[in-house]
Write a protein that holds these residues in place. Structure first.
Motif, mmCIF file in Angstrom:
data_model
loop_
_atom_site.group_PDB
_atom_site.id
_atom_site.type_symbol
_atom_site.label_atom_id
_atom_site.label_comp_id
_atom_site.label_asym_id
_atom_site.label_seq_id
_atom_site.Cartn_x
_atom_site.Cartn_y
_atom_site.Cartn_z
ATOM 1 N N ASN A 75 1.242 -1.201 -0.119
ATOM 2 C CA ASN A 75 0.380 0.309 0.217
ATOM 3 C C ASN A 75 1.083 1.226 -0.194
ATOM 4 O O ASN A 75 2.280 0.861 0.153
ATOM 5 C CB ASN A 75 -1.102 -0.065 1.119
ATOM 6 N N SER A 164 -0.391 3.624 -6.465
ATOM 7 C CA SER A 164 -0.731 2.027 -6.384
ATOM 8 C C SER A 164 -1.223 1.936 -8.013
ATOM 9 O O SER A 164 -0.799 0.694 -8.618
ATOM 10 C CB SER A 164 -2.474 2.416 -6.028
ATOM 11 N N SER A 211 -10.663 2.726 -0.035
ATOM 12 C CA SER A 211 -8.752 2.547 0.766
ATOM 13 C C SER A 211 -9.138 1.627 1.501
ATOM 14 O O SER A 211 -7.826 0.350 1.030
ATOM 15 C CB SER A 211 -8.503 3.442 1.345
ATOM 16 N N THR A 214 -8.534 -4.034 -1.569
ATOM 17 C CA THR A 214 -7.312 -4.587 -2.554
ATOM 18 C C THR A 214 -7.137 -5.278 -3.500
ATOM 19 O O THR A 214 -8.736 -5.803 -4.121
ATOM 20 C CB THR A 214 -6.250 -5.327 -1.477
ATOM 21 N N GLY A 227 -3.066 -1.728 -2.193
ATOM 22 C CA GLY A 227 -3.519 -1.370 -2.099
ATOM 23 C C GLY A 227 -4.237 0.348 -2.744
ATOM 24 O O GLY A 227 -3.519 -0.208 -3.758
ATOM 25 N N ILE A 432 -5.302 -1.741 5.200
ATOM 26 C CA ILE A 432 -5.859 -2.735 3.661
ATOM 27 C C ILE A 432 -6.112 -4.497 4.410
ATOM 28 O O ILE A 432 -6.125 -5.098 4.037
ATOM 29 C CB ILE A 432 -5.242 -3.019 2.931
#
Length: 457
Positions: A75, A164, A211, A214, A227, A432
């Motif tokens: 993440n 990400s 958030s 995943t 994430g 996550i």
């Protein structure tokens, strides 16, 4: 046998950090880096995005092949108010513009003439007029001053979501970035503000993803849960939210002192906005009332001036211990003495006038004046809520003079300090996971310390 770990990139303006946390959220590995800034097309300093990308991928590839660890999740926690603009092929179109980059008055005039008044827009979006720190204004500026670039934008991603995207290939928006004084979100309607739709800016923002969720990604032959990224201030708040059941305010101190109230139930007023309050957002989209004070910056300037005035070493302030007699002496006939350089205050004099002969007395006076500003900022964050718990982390959490005075002026609150240098990175790992934090989490992981107010003579 390898340890199963969650990897986190924690990206600040200065330090770029990579952490590995085990299943108990204990740090088992860290790596830091820094990059020299580059300049944008106007010569203004900005993040070297290419260097950041290359470093992130190199570090992750290296640790993925380290036999000591098995990375099962990844993440990202990053500073906010920064956008990366991508074309339809996923290529970066523009520099990662610095959120301190100044805008010309005609941009503000055009925007507020069309969508104002400023006070109402600020109130419903929880966003004071902050220039490029309002990423909505950033996009408006792009559209109206760089139309050739703007027209090529397929998606504009806040920095946590861009990192990400680098690893997942999936462009998303996310609440904590959208709701961080962006001018984009209408907290009454719980949707993008009408001006965003009228400008068509919503078309540049990808779908909102949680958030908490995943995406399973096969990366270099290994399956990893990745994430969507999270705004660093919202991330730092998470360990407190997850482990404390009763309402509290968190004061995160540093260059800025940010008083954070995640238990706010109402909207901000025009007066709140004028007093430097704003909204951040929790991971579920609910508002977090925030009040800002340029505490660390002002402190740095004033102790440097004090050291020069008294002809003492510049680090002398670090050695001053709280003295109750000195405190009561400077408080007895208190008159503001310091003219601030970076804080606006109605009570400050026209110029600084030192009336003490000892550095320690002048330092106590300085801290008293700063703590009174801090108290006002905290009360602004509390608003009309009944909150009895106060947590202080960051640089001032180990300043004995600051903590003792704060506990005195907020003696109706239970004040505790924490050592959360890993706060935003830990939050990104926690969000996550499906782990429920135990009530003793802060005591075990954050060196929680309770403080009692002064015994009055």
């Amino acid at each position: 046998m390898s340890i199963k770990v969650t990897a986190v990139f924690d990206i600040g303006r200065t330090n770029k950090k990579f952490f590995l946390f085990d299943s108990d959220f204990q740090e088992v590995y860290r790596e830091y880096s820094r990059f020299d800034e580059i300049t944008d097309e106007d010569g203004y300093p900005t993040e070297n995005l290419n260097a950041l990308e290359n470093w992130a991928k190199a570090v992750f590839d290296k640790m993925l092949n380290n036999p000591e660890f098995e990375i099962i999740a990844l993440n990202f926690s990053c500073y906010g108010a920064s956008l990366v603009h991508l074309d339809e092929n996923g290529n970066v179109l523009a520099p990662l513009y610095n959120y301190m980059k100044p805008l010309k008055d005609e941009i503000y005039d055009s925007f507020y003439d069309t969508y104002g008044p400023e006070s109402e827009l600020s109130r419903v979006t929880g966003s004071p007029k902050l220039g490029m720190l309002n990423t909505g204004m950033h996009l408006y500026w792009m559209k109206h001053t760089k139309p050739a670039v703007y027209d090529k934008i397929k998606y504009s991603l806040h920095l946590p979501q861009y990192l990400s995207y680098l690893f997942t290939g999936v462009p998303v928006s996310e609440f904590t970035s959208i709701g961080c004084h962006t001018l984009l979100w209408d907290f009454e309607k719980k949707d993008y503000h009408a001006w965003v739709y009228q400008e068509g800016i919503n078309e540049k923002l990808p779908p909102i993803a949680s958030s908490r969720k995943t995406i399973p990604v096969t990366y270099n032959g290994k399956s990893i849960q990745m994430g969507a990224g999270i705004h660093d201030s919202s991330s730092a708040l998470l360990p407190y939210i997850r482990s404390i059941s009763k309402p509290f305010v968190l004061v995160s101190t540093g260059t800025w002192s940010i008083s954070i109230n995640p238990f706010n139930k109402g909207m901000l007023s025009a007066e709140d906005i004028e007093n430097d309050s704003l909204f951040n957002m929790r991971i579920d989209g609910s508002p977090v009332r925030v009040s800002r004070l340029f505490l660390g910056n002002e402190y740095k300037l004033q102790v440097k001036a004090l050291s020069k005035y008294f002809k003492v070493p510049e680090d002398s302030h670090k050695k001053v211990k709280f003295n109750q007699d000195t405190f009561f002496e400077v408080n007895k006939d208190f008159v503001p003495m310091f003219k601030w350089s970076s804080i606006a205050s109605e009570t400050m004099p026209e110029k600084t006038k030192i009336t003490y002969t000892k550095f320690e007395h002048a330092y106590h006076q300085l801290m008293l004046e700063l703590v009174l500003l801090q108290e006002k900022s905290i009360r602004s964050a509390i608003g009309n809520e009944k909150i009895e718990r106060l947590y202080v982390d960051g640089g001032f959490s180990d300043n004995e003079v600051y903590i003792q005075m704060l506990s005195h002026y907020l003696r109706n609150m239970k004040l505790s300090t924490t050592d959360s240098s890993l706060g935003s990175a830990l939050g990104a790992a926690i969000v996550i996971s499906d782990v429920t934090l135990e009530p003793k989490f802060l005591r075990k992981n954050y060196s929680l310390k309770k403080h009692r107010p002064l015994t009055l003579k």
